[in-house]
Scaffold this motif. Structure first.
Motif, mmCIF file in Angstrom:
data_model
loop_
_atom_site.group_PDB
_atom_site.id
_atom_site.type_symbol
_atom_site.label_atom_id
_atom_site.label_comp_id
_atom_site.label_asym_id
_atom_site.label_seq_id
_atom_site.Cartn_x
_atom_site.Cartn_y
_atom_site.Cartn_z
ATOM 1 N N ASN A 129 0.791 -1.234 0.000
ATOM 2 C CA ASN A 129 0.000 0.000 0.000
ATOM 3 C C ASN A 129 0.823 1.284 0.000
ATOM 4 O OD1 ASN A 129 -2.950 -0.994 0.465
ATOM 5 N ND2 ASN A 129 -1.725 -2.134 1.968
ATOM 6 N N CYS A 130 2.149 1.146 0.061
ATOM 7 C CA CYS A 130 2.973 2.357 0.150
ATOM 8 C C CYS A 130 4.099 2.327 -0.886
ATOM 9 C CB CYS A 130 3.539 2.495 1.564
ATOM 10 S SG CYS A 130 4.495 4.007 1.813
ATOM 11 N N PHE A 182 8.148 -2.074 16.639
ATOM 12 C CA PHE A 182 6.914 -2.124 15.856
ATOM 13 C C PHE A 182 6.311 -0.725 15.706
ATOM 14 C CE2 PHE A 182 2.378 -2.692 15.216
ATOM 15 C CZ PHE A 182 2.303 -3.742 14.318
ATOM 16 N N ASN A 183 6.246 -0.006 16.814
ATOM 17 C CA ASN A 183 5.676 1.343 16.776
ATOM 18 C C ASN A 183 6.500 2.277 15.892
ATOM 19 O OD1 ASN A 183 3.598 0.608 18.460
ATOM 20 N ND2 ASN A 183 4.621 1.285 20.330
ATOM 21 N N ALA A 184 7.828 2.128 15.931
ATOM 22 C CA ALA A 184 8.694 2.988 15.115
ATOM 23 C C ALA A 184 8.496 2.707 13.629
ATOM 24 C CB ALA A 184 10.158 2.770 15.501
ATOM 25 N N ILE A 185 8.445 1.423 13.256
ATOM 26 C CA ILE A 185 8.236 1.069 11.841
ATOM 27 C C ILE A 185 6.877 1.563 11.366
ATOM 28 C CG2 ILE A 185 7.982 -0.852 10.231
ATOM 29 C CD1 ILE A 185 9.946 -2.422 12.045
ATOM 30 N N HIS A 186 5.867 1.365 12.222
ATOM 31 C CA HIS A 186 4.522 1.810 11.875
ATOM 32 C C HIS A 186 4.461 3.324 11.714
ATOM 33 C CE1 HIS A 186 0.412 3.163 13.252
ATOM 34 N NE2 HIS A 186 0.117 2.428 12.199
ATOM 35 N N SER A 192 5.620 8.394 5.848
ATOM 36 C CA SER A 192 5.995 8.286 4.437
ATOM 37 C C SER A 192 4.766 8.284 3.547
ATOM 38 C CB SER A 192 6.798 6.996 4.241
ATOM 39 O OG SER A 192 7.425 6.960 3.006
ATOM 40 N N MET A 193 3.694 7.646 4.012
ATOM 41 C CA MET A 193 2.457 7.597 3.226
ATOM 42 C C MET A 193 1.817 8.979 3.139
ATOM 43 S SD MET A 193 0.889 3.955 4.555
ATOM 44 C CE MET A 193 -0.343 3.708 3.283
ATOM 45 N N LYS A 194 1.910 9.716 4.225
ATOM 46 C CA LYS A 194 1.344 11.076 4.214
ATOM 47 C C LYS A 194 2.103 11.964 3.246
ATOM 48 C CE LYS A 194 -0.781 11.374 8.790
ATOM 49 N NZ LYS A 194 -0.737 12.047 10.106
ATOM 50 N N LEU A 195 3.445 11.838 3.282
ATOM 51 C CA LEU A 195 4.265 12.637 2.368
ATOM 52 C C LEU A 195 4.002 12.249 0.913
ATOM 53 C CD1 LEU A 195 7.693 12.700 4.264
ATOM 54 C CD2 LEU A 195 6.154 14.627 3.857
ATOM 55 N N GLY A 196 3.710 10.981 0.697
ATOM 56 C CA GLY A 196 3.448 10.508 -0.659
ATOM 57 C C GLY A 196 2.023 10.720 -1.102
ATOM 58 N N GLY A 197 1.209 11.270 -0.220
ATOM 59 C CA GLY A 197 -0.187 11.538 -0.579
ATOM 60 C C GLY A 197 -1.012 10.288 -0.809
ATOM 61 N N GLN A 198 -0.770 9.262 -0.019
ATOM 62 C CA GLN A 198 -1.515 8.018 -0.183
ATOM 63 C C GLN A 198 -2.989 8.213 0.180
ATOM 64 O OE1 GLN A 198 0.178 5.241 -1.464
ATOM 65 N NE2 GLN A 198 1.618 6.927 -1.716
#
Length: 424
Positions: A129-130, A182-186, A192-198
């Motif tokens: 999804n990313c 886990f929290n850091a990866i999430h 990154s998804m926000k920056l990519g406009g997902q």
């Protein structure tokens, strides 16, 4: 009630607790295995990556862990069945204690494996999804997490009492580190998804993995029954259900663990780790911590119980103690012909003894001279077994051999706390 009947009833309850513990872990492991299978069988997306190709090694890592955990549970089940057929109560308890490292290893191994599945599902959601997320970073993240888990998994898969116990005690701290990973990866994937406009749907796919993570709802699973709370405000309600203010587990789970602890199958520190993890206290666990006294009392802790687990451990000054084969090694083939194979191999029937005691039952420090003494352990036990076989006029069964060995162990004051020894 006669003392013998009380012992039989107690043995039966302990046996039921072991089988219940095995069934619970087996059910959890089945769910984890199904999740791994779903991840492996998921068709690759038209656009993006999946957990196939270069990521397959991480799926295979999970599957390889399932294999030894199933083996440990199968071995524990087989030992429990043998224990149910032994007439001597002390020997039955000894056999049931042999299931402890296997059950404990599978219990905490399953928890770690469920956590590994969490990371795989998160990685899968990110990969699918990313498009703006770095595939190389996902690969490196999984490798780092695998390395974090590897020492604990190696200790657990050994099924060695001391190593399994150490891994269990250290588990809350490890789960804390894994939770932070886990929290850091999430968090990084989300940014990154926000920056990519997902699109919102893609963000929700990653959020859903975090919401159902095992790291948020760890062991023990809650069965549909009256709950019991273990915490600072630990009290007993009028209906017999334990209530408190910090965390909740089932009354059945507490009773099962009480039985296992009192029988010496599982230690209080190991149960403490499971409860601390379940209570979501792993984030602040900078070092292994203990439970409140009320919880320890509820689980049946006592100096006698602790002594059971200290036998043969470095903390009790027994790390250098010899491991004595109660079934003589030089007669290995004789025992194999009478059913001592696999999980019942004679190397499983060793006990740690103080060096002086060990030398005493073998007639002193010189084993060759010792073999000439009629009361030397190996001579005595083989004489008793062969005479019993001659009287019976047939080959002794494994259970009869264990009964005779148990009687002689009591006479020589040898504890029935078996631990695996070195074989040929």
């Amino acid at each position: 009630m006669p003392r013998r009947q009380e012992a039989r009833d107690s043995d039966s309850l302990t046996r039921d607790a072991v089988l219940a513990g095995i069934a619970e872990v087996k059910a959890s492991l089945g769910g984890v295995e199904a999740a791994l299978s779903n991840l492996a069988g998921r068709p690759p997306p038209l656009v993006g990556w999946s957990l196939r190709g270069v990521f397959t090694r991480y799926l295979d890592h999970g599957s390889s862990q399932v294999t030894w955990m199933k083996g440990a549970l199968g071995s524990a089940t087989a030992l429990t069945c043998v224990a149910s057929e032994v007439e001597d109560s002390n020997m039955e308890q000894g056999l049931l204690r042999m299931t402890g490292p296997k059950l404990q290893a599978a219990l905490f191994g399953t928890l770690l494996l469920a956590t590994w599945v969490d990371f795989l599902q998160l990685a899968d959601a990110v990969l699918q999804n990313c498009p703006t997320c770095s595939v190389e970073k996902v690969f490196v993240d999984l490798h780092r997490v695998q390395e974090l888990m590897e020492p604990a998994l190696a200790d657990l898969s050994s099924q060695d009492l001391e190593r399994v116990e150490a891994a269990a005690v250290a588990m809350p701290e490890l789960m804390g580190r894994l939770t932070r990973e886990f929290n850091a990866i999430h968090r990084e994937a989300r940014a990154s998804m926000k920056l990519g406009g997902q699109v919102l749907a893609a963000v929700r796919a990653v959020e859903m993995v975090a919401m159902i993570s095992t790291l948020k709802v760890s062991l023990p699973r809650l069965p549909p029954s009256a709950p019991a709370s273990l915490g600072v405000g630990f009290v007993m309600s009028s209906g017999g259900v334990m209530t408190g203010s910090r965390l909740v587990v089932s009354a059945e789970w507490v009773e099962m663990m009480r039985r296992l602890v009192r029988a010496g199958v599982i230690s209080v520190p190991a149960v403490s780790s499971a409860v601390l993890i379940h209570g979501g206290q792993v984030l602040m666990a900078q070092a292994p911590r203990d439970l409140p006294k009320g919880v320890r009392d509820a689980l049946g802790d006592s100096p006698e119980v602790r002594g059971m687990h200290e036998t043969g451990r470095a903390g009790a000054g027994m790390s250098d103690a010899p491991k004595h084969h109660v079934l003589p090694q030089e007669h290995r083939e004789w025992f194999e012909r009478r059913g001592f194979n696999g999980d019942m191999d004679i190397d499983q029937f060793c006990v740690r003894m103080e060096r002086a005691h060990h030398e005493a039952i073998h007639g002193g420090g010189n084993w060759k001279l010792g073999r000439m003494w009629p009361g030397e352990w190996n001579r005595l036990i083989m004489k008793a077994l062969r005479e019993a076989e001659a009287r019976a006029g047939r080959t002794l069964t494994r259970n009869v051999v264990l009964r005779i060995v148990g009687e002689n162990m009591k006479a020589y004051d040898i504890p029935m706390n078996f631990t695996p020894g070195r074989g040929r």
